[in-house]
Motif scaffolding. Structure first.
Motif, short mmCIF file in Angstrom:
data_model
loop_
_atom_site.label_atom_id
_atom_site.label_comp_id
_atom_site.label_asym_id
_atom_site.label_seq_id
_atom_site.Cartn_x
_atom_site.Cartn_y
_atom_site.Cartn_z
N LYS A 33 -3.74 5.75 -6.41
CA LYS A 33 -3.40 7.16 -6.58
C LYS A 33 -4.15 8.03 -5.58
O LYS A 33 -3.61 9.01 -5.08
CB LYS A 33 -3.68 7.61 -8.01
N PHE A 34 -5.39 7.66 -5.26
CA PHE A 34 -6.12 8.37 -4.21
C PHE A 34 -5.34 8.27 -2.90
O PHE A 34 -5.16 9.27 -2.20
CB PHE A 34 -7.52 7.77 -4.03
N GLN A 35 -4.90 7.06 -2.55
CA GLN A 35 -4.19 6.86 -1.29
C GLN A 35 -2.86 7.60 -1.27
O GLN A 35 -2.50 8.24 -0.27
CB GLN A 35 -3.94 5.37 -1.06
N TYR A 97 -14.65 12.70 -0.74
CA TYR A 97 -14.88 11.89 0.46
C TYR A 97 -13.70 10.98 0.78
O TYR A 97 -13.71 10.29 1.81
CB TYR A 97 -16.16 11.03 0.33
N ALA A 98 -12.69 10.95 -0.09
CA ALA A 98 -11.55 10.05 0.10
C ALA A 98 -10.27 10.80 0.45
O ALA A 98 -9.33 10.21 0.98
CB ALA A 98 -11.31 9.24 -1.17
N LEU A 99 -10.24 12.11 0.15
CA LEU A 99 -9.02 12.89 0.30
C LEU A 99 -9.29 14.14 1.14
O LEU A 99 -10.43 14.53 1.35
CB LEU A 99 -8.52 13.36 -1.08
N LEU A 127 -12.33 9.58 6.31
CA LEU A 127 -12.43 9.49 4.87
C LEU A 127 -12.76 8.07 4.43
O LEU A 127 -12.52 7.10 5.16
CB LEU A 127 -11.11 9.93 4.24
N SER A 128 -13.26 7.96 3.22
CA SER A 128 -13.71 6.66 2.72
C SER A 128 -12.58 5.66 2.56
O SER A 128 -12.82 4.45 2.57
CB SER A 128 -14.44 6.83 1.39
N LEU A 129 -11.34 6.12 2.38
CA LEU A 129 -10.21 5.20 2.32
C LEU A 129 -10.04 4.45 3.63
O LEU A 129 -9.46 3.36 3.67
CB LEU A 129 -8.92 5.98 2.00
N TYR A 227 -16.73 5.59 -1.28
CA TYR A 227 -17.61 6.15 -0.24
C TYR A 227 -18.78 5.22 0.08
O TYR A 227 -19.16 5.06 1.24
CB TYR A 227 -18.12 7.52 -0.68
N LEU A 228 -19.34 4.64 -0.95
CA LEU A 228 -20.49 3.76 -0.75
C LEU A 228 -20.08 2.30 -0.62
O LEU A 228 -20.93 1.41 -0.60
CB LEU A 228 -21.48 3.92 -1.91
#
Length: 329
Positions: A33-35, A97-99, A127-129, A227-228
């Motif tokens: 869903k983040f992606q 950090y992902a979006l 971004l972290s993705l 992120y980590l």
């Protein structure tokens, strides 16, 4: 176990209908869903510049220290005198950090420019993705260096460089202020990290089991893992990744922030400001009762949002009149 399980009645009355809608629209409870959400943001927003007739927008690609290039968006007042010097503001978008993309921040950026002559640099950091920590920090720092090194060309006062951002962008600003302080190459005069994402440990009362609209304990856990890179249990993250882990708050920039009373970041934000004050850093936080994460952007007609935005712009204008920090040659 203490926790902040958010009931409908805990939400400010003039935000409740919006909260119901946001619960349906934003459910970031897994990586897919983040992606999907990020793909949608990029498709809809990249290249959509400010439509304000008094503000100009420019895109540039700048070279970073590791050889790759990132896109930055530059916003400035059209009627700004070339003989004057504006405040230089590095503004970092949110999104765990992902979006996110810089264009997401245009409404806030426009407000800063109208509050006081400002040139805003907003980087499209990795971004972290795509790349986990420290990619975002490195991109933010390279953008900060670019702002400092091009200050005169931008009609920016090199001794008045500010930083800030919303949510993870606010957390990244806090990381950047500590990182820049320790490297000593750029002197930051002021920071405005709004409801920043600061603590990967997720042990505060306001974070435990938080189920508020927009952003909650579940989405936060996924975001920190991305992120980590899933390494929280293997090693202690650096304070440049999670500012709540900072041991030394001395000589950080004067700070203003605000946060909602029912959102998961409430306690970590209050602790961060308390630690700044203990280190004799001027710092102020305002807490808005019944407000969820990013309420100023997502429920802009609410009383809390109007008050928060007024305070933010008032504090920003005062800061442009008061805070300067000499760059080292």
């Amino acid at each position: 176990m203490k926790h902040l399980k958010v009931t409908h009645k805990m939400i400010a009355k003039d935000m409740r209908m919006k909260a119901v809608l946001l619960r349906l629209l934003i459910r970031l409870n897994n990586k897919k869903k983040f992606q999907r959400y990020q793909n949608l943001l990029r498709k809809r927003l990249v290249g959509k510049h400010s439509e304000d007739p008094l503000i100009s927008t420019e895109e540039k690609y700048i070279s970073c220290s590791d050889g790759h290039k990132i896109r930055i968006c530059i916003y400035r007042p059209k009627n700004f005198s070339s003989q004057s010097q504006a405040t230089g503001l590095l503004w970092l978008h949110g999104g765990g950090y992902a979006l996110g993309v810089p264009e997401l921040e245009v409404p806030t950026i426009e407000q800063f420019i109208h509050a006081s002559d400002t040139v805003v640099i907003s980087p499209d950091y990795r971004l972290s993705l795509e790349k986990p920590f420290p990619a975002a920090l490195n991109d933010a720092y390279d953008s900060l260096l670019w702002l400092k090194n091009n200050a005169i060309k931008l009609n920016v006062n090199p001794n008045q460089i500010f930083i800030g951002g919303e949510s993870a962008g606010g957390g990244l600003a806090c990381c950047l202020s500590a990182y820049a302080r320790d490297k000593g190459e750029v002197q930051i005069a002021y920071q405005m990290p709004l409801y920043p994402m600061l603590d990967d440990r997720m042990q505060t009362d306001s974070m435990q089991n938080n189920n508020a609209p927009v952003w909650n304990a579940v989405s936060n856990k996924i975001a920190w893992e991305l992120y980590l890179n899933g390494d929280q249990q293997k090693s202690t993250p650096a304070p440049y990744a999670a500012p709540a882990r900072l041991k030394d708050y001395r000589n950080l920039p004067p700070t203003f922030t605000f946060v909602g009373s029912i959102e998961p970041f409430r306690d970590e934000v209050l602790t961060y400001v308390r630690n700044l004050k203990a280190a004799n850093v001027p710092a102020e936080v305002k807490v808005y009762k019944g407000a969820f994460h990013a309420f100023d952007r997502l429920a802009p007609k609410s009383q809390a949002a109007k008050s928060a935005t007024h305070s933010m712009l008032e504090q920003y204008k005062k800061a442009t009149e008061k805070y300067f920090k000499q760059q080292r040659i």
